[in-house]
Write an enzyme that holds these catalytic residues in place. Structure first.
Site, mmCIF file in Angstrom:
data_model
loop_
_atom_site.group_PDB
_atom_site.id
_atom_site.type_symbol
_atom_site.label_atom_id
_atom_site.label_comp_id
_atom_site.label_asym_id
_atom_site.label_seq_id
_atom_site.Cartn_x
_atom_site.Cartn_y
_atom_site.Cartn_z
ATOM 1 C CE LYS A 184 17.330 39.717 37.836
ATOM 2 N NZ LYS A 184 17.358 41.158 37.890
ATOM 3 C CG ASN A 206 34.383 45.817 51.048
ATOM 4 O OD1 ASN A 206 34.488 45.291 49.948
ATOM 5 N ND2 ASN A 206 33.500 46.766 51.307
ATOM 6 N N GLY A 207 37.490 45.570 49.479
ATOM 7 C CA GLY A 207 38.039 46.503 48.496
ATOM 8 C C GLY A 207 39.255 45.915 47.819
ATOM 9 N NE ARG A 228 29.583 44.521 51.836
ATOM 10 C CZ ARG A 228 29.307 45.796 51.628
ATOM 11 N NH1 ARG A 228 28.117 46.249 51.903
ATOM 12 N NH2 ARG A 228 30.213 46.613 51.152
ATOM 13 C CG HIS A 276 20.109 44.427 11.454
ATOM 14 N ND1 HIS A 276 20.255 44.829 10.144
ATOM 15 C CD2 HIS A 276 18.947 44.974 11.885
ATOM 16 C CE1 HIS A 276 19.240 45.612 9.806
ATOM 17 N NE2 HIS A 276 18.431 45.708 10.852
ATOM 18 C CD GLU A 301 16.204 42.990 35.073
ATOM 19 O OE1 GLU A 301 17.343 43.328 34.739
ATOM 20 O OE2 GLU A 301 15.920 42.586 36.214
ATOM 21 C CD GLU A 311 21.132 38.356 38.137
ATOM 22 O OE1 GLU A 311 22.120 38.735 38.754
ATOM 23 O OE2 GLU A 311 20.127 39.067 37.949
ATOM 24 C CD1 TRP A 354 31.682 37.854 44.832
ATOM 25 C CD2 TRP A 354 33.202 39.370 44.224
ATOM 26 N NE1 TRP A 354 31.641 37.963 43.466
ATOM 27 C CE2 TRP A 354 32.561 38.884 43.074
ATOM 28 C CE3 TRP A 354 34.210 40.323 44.075
ATOM 29 C CZ2 TRP A 354 32.877 39.329 41.785
ATOM 30 C CZ3 TRP A 354 34.531 40.771 42.806
ATOM 31 C CH2 TRP A 354 33.864 40.279 41.681
ATOM 32 C CE LYS A 391 20.119 42.663 46.488
ATOM 33 N NZ LYS A 391 19.714 42.495 45.088
ATOM 34 C CB CYS A 411 34.667 41.446 51.099
ATOM 35 S SG CYS A 411 35.674 40.601 49.892
#
Ligand code: F6R
Length: 607
Positions: free
Chosen positions: A483, A98-99, A27, A502, A479, A486, A74, A602, A2
């Site tokens: 990418k 925020n939190g 955010r 395996h 990575e 997401e 968020w 982000k 947020c």
């Protein structure tokens, strides 16, 4: 997560708040809202989804007033609905947060017992109700907030606005960052300095437990014990260019394309022109005193650390542990006195990484961070902060920050090797000269965009995709998969090539694309064997390699992406480009929201 913002200004607050929220939208973007006080009257507007929905609402239902607070959400507690959107209001009090308030259930029960009614599912509403309760008991706004703060557990950055108070914002931070901006006869508050950049570059950062009382002409900060705290005001250099896509369709496209330039800039800060040495800021690091390296990060930054482990161990012969911050912080790992604790974070605000750093305080020999935001909490709490100079990264999927992180980590590994005598001056000079040529290799990789776009078009039809790599290319496979999932929402997994047999090989059939990251190095033949095992089971291989690798092994593959030939050690940095472009073009082909993918934000300032 947020983002929060507040303004006590000389102009209408609503457009200023919306502009600042635009800068904080990275955010979170589940909902947005603002509240203002106009001639003493407190009112608010809130809308679900992106900020543009709030802007549209404000066209039809304007909100006058020169004092205000704003929020981009968020969602943590409660679905993204208008009712759950901030600012939350109880009587005379409006608050943005925020939190996470961890003890909100207890507080809620307590308030309910006193007759309070709740209209939202959020933890934040409790903060508004508790403050209102304190005001009903006779306290003024500031004291009411202070009493509320004493009851809150968890992490928060908060800003309060009050009915009847045109010249007052009360703000507080514990665990989540908060910056106060100084204008001329105006005062601002924001989750970061970038949000306030068009308004002012004069910033005071609140420290842990601080609470601040703002009017247009004054700022009083008290620490967690209630004593007046003298926090330094700094002038910070933040350009106001972050909302510029530079002619690209998406921020992510721009950020991928600018990698040769930002990387050259990043390197120039660490490589003096005059000689082949590596220069670190401040007191630097004396690797002769270091016996062990512990690296901690999250997400893409974690994969940068995993890659760097190969470099530190192979080149500098330094034992390395790498951990995701959310695991490290609760595992209680022993940290020996000769350990260098290294934290990597683009934002410098990731809650788990910051907590892991704090865990190492007083245990490790030195706490070093590799960050993109020099004013961030992680940077400020480190003994030494090494900026990656990537510039502001807006796309939620990290791209240029990753390659800049890798470059700074490689420089550190080379410095460690030089200090520890595992690399001669000549070998160091060769590595440095190779690094200096990296930007031009990145340009060559970007030139392959058409081939990558074609491969991505085919990938966009897939339900699942595997990424394979061996040795230092294994973290790149992880990575690449991250990418892709997401931003395109295609399920993807990264595997060490040798692990395929395996278990994951059971997934292979004619529907499964497998992206193989394989420069022609000493492990190439082994990776190619694993690739053959995939093709023998009708898996569709996208081979990313150099001309030598392609000449040797491309027969029968579904698609080929050609990279320039580079010294072995640089391959992970170079191959990040096709991994990013593959994800980008797949997402574009699928029509997803590239820069603001669903459910993500982000800066992850909650656990
Ligand atoms: C993925 C991504 C995230 C971040 C992670 C850590 O593209 O961006 O996985 O890498 O949330 O964030 P920072 O680096 O800000 O600590």
């Amino acid at each position: 997560m947020c983002g929060i913002v507040g303004v006590l200004g000389d102009h209408e607050a609503a457009p200023i708040l919306v502009e600042a929220l635009k800068r904080l939208e990275y955010r979170g973007y589940d909902s947005a809202g603002i509240a203002t006080v106009n001639s003493g009257v407190l009112d608010r507007r809130r809308a679900v989804g992106k900020l543009v929905n709030l802007s549209d609402l404000l066209v039809h239902e304007p909100l006058p007033g020169k004092s205000g607070i704003g929020h981009t959400r968020w969602a943590t507690h409660g679905a993204p609905t208008v009712t759950n959107a901030h600012p939350h209001r109880a009587g005379q009090v409006a608050v943005v947060h925020n939190g996470i308030i961890e003890n909100f259930r207890d507080l809620r029960a307590e308030l309910a017992a006193k007759g309070a009614t709740f209209v939202t599912e959020t933890d934040t509403e409790t903060v508004a109700l508790l403050t209102e309760q304190h005001m009903k008991e006779g306290l003024g706004p500031v004291d009411a907030v202070y009493r509320t703060l004493d009851r809150l557990e968890g992490a928060f950055a908060l800003a309060f606005l009050f009915e009847g108070e045109d010249d007052l914002i009360v703000a507080a931070r514990k665990g989540s960052p908060l910056a106060i901006g100084h204008g001329d006869g105006e005062m601002y508050v924001g989750s970061d300095a970038i949000a306030l950049a068009p308004l002012t570059n004069r910033i005071t950062y609140l420290e842990e437990g601080d609470r601040a009382v703002l009017t247009r002409t004054s700022l009083e900060i008290r620490d967690a014990h209630g004593s007046i705290a003298n926090r330094k005001m700094r002038e910070i250099a933040i350009g106001s260019t972050r909302i510029d896509k530079g002619g690209h369709k998406h921020f992510m496209a721009k950020e991928i394309a600018e990698q040769p330039n930002v990387l050259a800039d990043a390197l120039s800060h660490y490589l003096p022109i005059a000689d082949d040495t590596i220069s670190l800021p401040g007191k630097g690091i004396d690797f002769t005193k270091i016996e062990r390296l512990t690296m901690v990060a999250c997400g893409t930054a974690f994969y940068a650390c995993l890659t760097a482990k190969y470099w530190f161990e192979q080149i500098a012969k330094l034992p390395v542990e790498v951990d995701v911050a959310s695991e490290f912080r609760y595992r209680e790992p022993p940290v020996s006195a000769n350990t260098l604790a290294l934290f990597v974070s683009q934002s410098g605000e990731t809650a788990d990484t910051l907590a892991a750093l704090r865990y190492c305080e007083g245990k490790a020999r030195q706490i070093v961070s590799v960050i993109n935001v020099p004013e961030s909490s992680i940077a400020r709490e480190s003994d030494l902060a090494l900026p990656i100079h990537a510039g502001v990264e807006v796309g939620v999927a990290s791209t240029k920050a990753f390659t800049c992180q890798l470059s700074v980590l490689l420089l550190l590994a080379l410095k460690a090797a030089a200090d520890r005598g595992t690399l001669s001056a000549e070998e160091l000079a060769d590595h440095i000269s190779a690094l200096r040529s990296l930007p031009s290799h990145l340009n060559a990789a970007l030139d392959e965009e058409d081939a990558i776009r074609r491969a991505a078009l085919s990938l966009s039809e897939a339900r699942d995709v595997l990424f394979l790599g061996r040795g230092q290319m294994y973290p790149l496979a992880l990575e690449g998969a991250l990418k892709l999932k997401e931003i395109s929402y295609i399920h993807a997994e990264g595997y060490a090539s040798g692990e395929l047999k395996h278990g994951p090989i059971a997934l292979i059939d004619k529907h499964m694309p497998v992206v193989v990251m394989a420069p022609r190095d000493e492990l190439f033949d082994k990776t190619v064997s694993n690739m053959q095992e995939v093709m023998a089971r009708k898996g569709k291989v996208v081979l990313i390699s150099d001309i030598e690798g392609i000449n040797e092994a491309s027969e029968g593959v579904w698609s080929v992406i050609r990279m320039p030939s580079v010294p072995h050690v640089l391959a992970p940095i170079l191959y990040a480009v096709p991994a990013q472009l593959l994800a980008y073009h797949t997402a574009v082909a699928k029509g997803t929201d590239v820069d603001q993918p669903r459910n993500l934000a982000k800066s992850v300032t909650v656990e």
